[in-house]
Design a protein around this motif. Structure first.
Motif, PDB file in Angstrom:
ATOM      1  N   ALA A 273       0.825  -1.209   0.000  1.00  0.00           N
ATOM      2  CA  ALA A 273       0.000   0.000   0.000  1.00  0.00           C
ATOM      3  C   ALA A 273       0.856   1.256   0.000  1.00  0.00           C
ATOM      4  CB  ALA A 273      -0.922  -0.005   1.206  1.00  0.00           C
ATOM      5  N   GLY A 274       0.217   2.358  -0.360  1.00  0.00           N
ATOM      6  CA  GLY A 274       0.893   3.644  -0.346  1.00  0.00           C
ATOM      7  C   GLY A 274       0.440   4.513  -1.493  1.00  0.00           C
ATOM      8  N   GLY A 275       0.886   5.754  -1.476  1.00  0.00           N
ATOM      9  CA  GLY A 275       0.544   6.692  -2.525  1.00  0.00           C
ATOM     10  C   GLY A 275       1.573   6.651  -3.642  1.00  0.00           C
ATOM     11  N   LEU A 276       1.094   6.644  -4.870  1.00  0.00           N
ATOM     12  CA  LEU A 276       1.955   6.631  -6.051  1.00  0.00           C
ATOM     13  C   LEU A 276       2.130   8.055  -6.559  1.00  0.00           C
ATOM     14  CD1 LEU A 276       3.397   5.165  -8.457  1.00  0.00           C
ATOM     15  CD2 LEU A 276       1.130   5.013  -9.530  1.00  0.00           C
ATOM     16  N   SER A 277       3.383   8.429  -6.801  1.00  0.00           N
ATOM     17  CA  SER A 277       3.687   9.749  -7.346  1.00  0.00           C
ATOM     18  C   SER A 277       4.612   9.604  -8.542  1.00  0.00           C
ATOM     19  CB  SER A 277       4.345  10.629  -6.277  1.00  0.00           C
ATOM     20  OG  SER A 277       5.561  10.057  -5.832  1.00  0.00           O
ATOM     21  N   GLY A 278       4.902  10.721  -9.192  1.00  0.00           N
ATOM     22  CA  GLY A 278       5.794  10.693 -10.331  1.00  0.00           C
ATOM     23  C   GLY A 278       5.060  10.672 -11.658  1.00  0.00           C
ATOM     24  N   ALA A 279       5.780  10.270 -12.713  1.00  0.00           N
ATOM     25  CA  ALA A 279       5.250  10.338 -14.075  1.00  0.00           C
ATOM     26  C   ALA A 279       3.885   9.678 -14.262  1.00  0.00           C
ATOM     27  CB  ALA A 279       6.273   9.736 -15.044  1.00  0.00           C
ATOM     28  N   PRO A 280       3.576   8.543 -13.600  1.00  0.00           N
ATOM     29  CA  PRO A 280       2.262   7.930 -13.807  1.00  0.00           C
ATOM     30  C   PRO A 280       1.084   8.814 -13.390  1.00  0.00           C
ATOM     31  CG  PRO A 280       3.775   6.343 -12.836  1.00  0.00           C
ATOM     32  CD  PRO A 280       4.447   7.682 -12.765  1.00  0.00           C
ATOM     33  N   GLY A 306       2.301  16.849  -9.529  1.00  0.00           N
ATOM     34  CA  GLY A 306       2.018  15.464  -9.900  1.00  0.00           C
ATOM     35  C   GLY A 306       2.518  15.143 -11.288  1.00  0.00           C
ATOM     36  N   GLY A 307       3.631  14.398 -11.379  1.00  0.00           N
ATOM     37  CA  GLY A 307       4.137  13.954 -12.659  1.00  0.00           C
ATOM     38  C   GLY A 307       4.923  14.981 -13.438  1.00  0.00           C
ATOM     39  N   VAL A 308       5.390  16.026 -12.777  1.00  0.00           N
ATOM     40  CA  VAL A 308       6.153  17.075 -13.455  1.00  0.00           C
ATOM     41  C   VAL A 308       7.628  16.678 -13.499  1.00  0.00           C
ATOM     42  CG1 VAL A 308       6.914  19.469 -13.309  1.00  0.00           C
ATOM     43  CG2 VAL A 308       4.542  18.874 -12.792  1.00  0.00           C
ATOM     44  N   THR A 309       8.215  16.668 -14.698  1.00  0.00           N
ATOM     45  CA  THR A 309       9.625  16.307 -14.842  1.00  0.00           C
ATOM     46  C   THR A 309      10.423  17.376 -15.565  1.00  0.00           C
ATOM     47  OG1 THR A 309       9.111  13.940 -14.881  1.00  0.00           O
ATOM     48  CG2 THR A 309      11.244  14.597 -15.783  1.00  0.00           C
ATOM     49  N   THR A 310       9.895  17.926 -16.643  1.00  0.00           N
ATOM     50  CA  THR A 310      10.649  18.825 -17.507  1.00  0.00           C
ATOM     51  C   THR A 310      10.056  20.231 -17.524  1.00  0.00           C
ATOM     52  OG1 THR A 310       9.307  18.353 -19.460  1.00  0.00           O
ATOM     53  CG2 THR A 310      11.156  16.856 -19.003  1.00  0.00           C
ATOM     54  N   ALA A 311      10.824  21.157 -18.115  1.00  0.00           N
ATOM     55  CA  ALA A 311      10.304  22.510 -18.308  1.00  0.00           C
ATOM     56  C   ALA A 311       9.051  22.490 -19.170  1.00  0.00           C
ATOM     57  CB  ALA A 311      11.376  23.396 -18.935  1.00  0.00           C
ATOM     58  N   ALA A 312       9.007  21.572 -20.144  1.00  0.00           N
ATOM     59  CA  ALA A 312       7.807  21.450 -20.977  1.00  0.00           C
ATOM     60  C   ALA A 312       6.593  21.061 -20.150  1.00  0.00           C
ATOM     61  CB  ALA A 312       8.041  20.432 -22.090  1.00  0.00           C
ATOM     62  N   THR A 329       8.979  13.899  -7.007  1.00  0.00           N
ATOM     63  CA  THR A 329       9.518  12.590  -7.352  1.00  0.00           C
ATOM     64  C   THR A 329      10.637  12.671  -8.382  1.00  0.00           C
ATOM     65  OG1 THR A 329       7.403  11.550  -6.832  1.00  0.00           O
ATOM     66  CG2 THR A 329       8.921  10.294  -8.218  1.00  0.00           C
ATOM     67  N   ALA A 330      10.514  13.529  -9.377  1.00  0.00           N
ATOM     68  CA  ALA A 330      11.549  13.618 -10.404  1.00  0.00           C
ATOM     69  C   ALA A 330      12.880  14.106  -9.847  1.00  0.00           C
ATOM     70  CB  ALA A 330      11.096  14.526 -11.544  1.00  0.00           C
ATOM     71  N   PHE A 331      12.866  14.754  -8.687  1.00  0.00           N
ATOM     72  CA  PHE A 331      14.109  15.161  -8.018  1.00  0.00           C
ATOM     73  C   PHE A 331      15.011  13.932  -7.817  1.00  0.00           C
ATOM     74  CE2 PHE A 331      15.526  18.151  -4.303  1.00  0.00           C
ATOM     75  CZ  PHE A 331      16.687  18.447  -4.996  1.00  0.00           C
ATOM     76  N   ILE A 332      14.392  12.804  -7.501  1.00  0.00           N
ATOM     77  CA  ILE A 332      15.135  11.566  -7.269  1.00  0.00           C
ATOM     78  C   ILE A 332      15.822  11.099  -8.543  1.00  0.00           C
ATOM     79  CG2 ILE A 332      14.873   9.109  -6.672  1.00  0.00           C
ATOM     80  CD1 ILE A 332      12.428  10.001  -4.978  1.00  0.00           C
ATOM     81  N   TYR A 333      15.135  11.228  -9.663  1.00  0.00           N
ATOM     82  CA  TYR A 333      15.639  10.705 -10.924  1.00  0.00           C
ATOM     83  C   TYR A 333      16.471  11.716 -11.717  1.00  0.00           C
ATOM     84  CZ  TYR A 333      12.363   6.908 -10.047  1.00  0.00           C
ATOM     85  OH  TYR A 333      11.696   5.837  -9.478  1.00  0.00           O
ATOM     86  N   GLU A 334      16.197  13.004 -11.553  1.00  0.00           N
ATOM     87  CA  GLU A 334      16.878  14.031 -12.334  1.00  0.00           C
ATOM     88  C   GLU A 334      18.091  14.620 -11.638  1.00  0.00           C
ATOM     89  OE1 GLU A 334      15.906  14.782 -15.541  1.00  0.00           O
ATOM     90  OE2 GLU A 334      14.575  13.066 -15.221  1.00  0.00           O
ATOM     91  N   GLY A 335      18.132  14.564 -10.306  1.00  0.00           N
ATOM     92  CA  GLY A 335      19.313  15.005  -9.596  1.00  0.00           C
ATOM     93  C   GLY A 335      19.282  16.449  -9.133  1.00  0.00           C
ATOM     94  N   PRO A 336      20.394  16.914  -8.535  1.00  0.00           N
ATOM     95  CA  PRO A 336      20.408  18.203  -7.841  1.00  0.00           C
ATOM     96  C   PRO A 336      20.235  19.422  -8.729  1.00  0.00           C
ATOM     97  CG  PRO A 336      22.623  17.254  -7.948  1.00  0.00           C
ATOM     98  CD  PRO A 336      21.671  16.190  -8.400  1.00  0.00           C
ATOM     99  N   LEU A 337      20.482  19.300 -10.017  1.00  0.00           N
ATOM    100  CA  LEU A 337      20.344  20.451 -10.914  1.00  0.00           C
ATOM    101  C   LEU A 337      18.985  20.487 -11.607  1.00  0.00           C
ATOM    102  CD1 LEU A 337      23.903  20.561 -12.533  1.00  0.00           C
ATOM    103  CD2 LEU A 337      23.056  21.715 -10.472  1.00  0.00           C
ATOM    104  N   TRP A 338      18.052  19.728 -11.077  1.00  0.00           N
ATOM    105  CA  TRP A 338      16.728  19.624 -11.688  1.00  0.00           C
ATOM    106  C   TRP A 338      16.015  20.968 -11.750  1.00  0.00           C
ATOM    107  CZ3 TRP A 338      11.830  18.157  -8.709  1.00  0.00           C
ATOM    108  CH2 TRP A 338      10.758  17.954  -9.585  1.00  0.00           C
ATOM    109  N   ALA A 339      15.944  21.681 -10.610  1.00  0.00           N
ATOM    110  CA  ALA A 339      15.242  22.971 -10.609  1.00  0.00           C
ATOM    111  C   ALA A 339      15.934  23.957 -11.534  1.00  0.00           C
ATOM    112  CB  ALA A 339      15.175  23.524  -9.185  1.00  0.00           C
TER     113      ALA A 339
END
Length: 355
Positions: A273-280, A306-312, A329-339
């Motif tokens: 159980a739990g909450g799903l976040s990220g691209a989905p 919710g599901g935001v990864t890119t500038a687009a 969530t994308a912070f985990i996958y994109e890394g420290p220079l994400w923002a």
């Protein structure tokens, strides 16, 4: 560099993620990264000069000036311990928490799981935090720093508090955090605290929000909602929030749905159980944003998450009516220079807040 579900970016961080973090317990990896983030202000503003949003990206919302429309959602800095470092990385605002009246350990570990093929995350953290009172001096110190991000405080119900006593629990936190926060967010939408989502029912939500608004005083107040409601429920909450004089809605929290995942179903079931976040979550979060904006007044602040990864992705949310956009969530996958990458993408696209 943007990534797509199921693929890792061929960047130094992408290589590091695959070599080190991908096989590490997500919560342990979070604590290691958070320690580095907390140390960033000691570098004397070097990181900030590299990552700071361009002044053209500033946004006027909630009676405040945000350095960028893009900020960090609640859940990353649960105890308000890393605000300055997160600001150094380029986030225009940082929403701390969720914090509760009573300090609590949260749910048993393991309680956070990566869905790497989906660029997603399942968590059942359970509002693990040191309590609202502990966050107060940390927020106060962060507010004293120059070039700080906007600071939001996200409050929730303590696990030990019965649902029928939730109003007093939220009010206690609001009374302490509203005076020293730039805005306050009421979380009634996490799936990881028993009974919490029931507070989204209008007959329970109205007295709660009315009481918290009274406790918040002049501090802007928003409510954070779940993506799993029917459209008619969303319409009802928008109408209620406007009628009570709230300043906005944060849409959305994590979802309990597991539809359309690339991660093998057996693996997902093992995560539990739990909450799903990220691209989905992206498609539903965008749909909820459009539903809210269709009925909310133009001046009503809507923060899309919710599901935001890119500038687009951020540009799409802003075009759909978001006042501000958050990610996590994308912070985990994109890394420290994400923002930084998102802010640079927004500037390259020529985005400016409409007059």
């Amino acid at each position: 560099m943007a990534t797509t579900p199921g693929r890792s970016a061929v960047t130094p961080y992408g290589i590091l993620f695959n070599a080190v973090f991908k096989g590490m317990d997500p919560e342990r990896a979070h604590h290691l990264a958070f320690g580095v983030i907390r140390a960033l202000p000691a570098l004397g503003g070097l990181v900030r000069r590299f990552c700071a949003p361009h002044p053209s990206l500033s946004v006027n919302a909630l009676g405040l000036e945000f350095p960028s429309p893009f900020g960090l959602a609640a859940g990353f800095d649960k105890n308000a311990a890393g605000i300055p470092g997160l600001g150094e990385l380029g986030f225009g605002h940082v929403e701390v928490g969720t914090v509760t009246m009573h300090a609590q350990d949260g749910n048993p570990k393991p309680r956070m799981f990566r869905l790497v093929p989906d660029r997603g995350l399942i968590n059942r953290m359970g509002f693990n935090n040191e309590g609202s009172a502990a966050a107060v001096p940390r927020i106060e110190r962060a507010r004293m720093r120059r070039n700080r991000p906007i600071i939001g405080a996200n409050i929730g119900k303590s696990r030990v508090t019965e649902v029928e006593d939730a109003v007093a629990d939220y009010v206690w936190s609001a009374q302490r955090l509203a005076p020293i926060s730039d805005y306050l967010a009421v979380n009634v939408s996490s799936p990881n605290t028993p009974g919490l989502r029931g507070l989204q029912e209008l007959e329970m939500l109205e007295p709660l929000l009315a009481a918290v608004k009274d406790a918040a005083g002049e501090t802007p107040l928003l409510v954070k909602i779940a993506p799993d409601m029917e459209d008619e429920q969303i319409d009802g909450i928008v109408s209620l929030a406007v009628r009570l004089g709230l300043d906005g809605i944060i849409a959305t929290n994590t979802t309990i749905s597991r539809a359309g995942l690339e991660t093998p179903s057996a693996d997902v079931e093992d995560m539990g159980a739990g909450g799903l976040s990220g691209a989905p979550l992206a498609e539903r979060a965008l749909a909820v944003l459009r539903r809210i904006r269709a009925t909310a007044p133009a001046e009503f602040c809507v923060i899309s998450v919710g599901g935001v990864t890119t500038a687009a992705d951020v540009l799409e949310r802003l075009a759909a009516g978001a006042t501000l956009v958050q990610g996590f969530t994308a912070f985990i996958y994109e890394g420290p220079l994400w923002a930084r990458a998102i802010n640079r993408g927004l500037r390259k696209a020529g985005w400016r807040q409409a007059a």
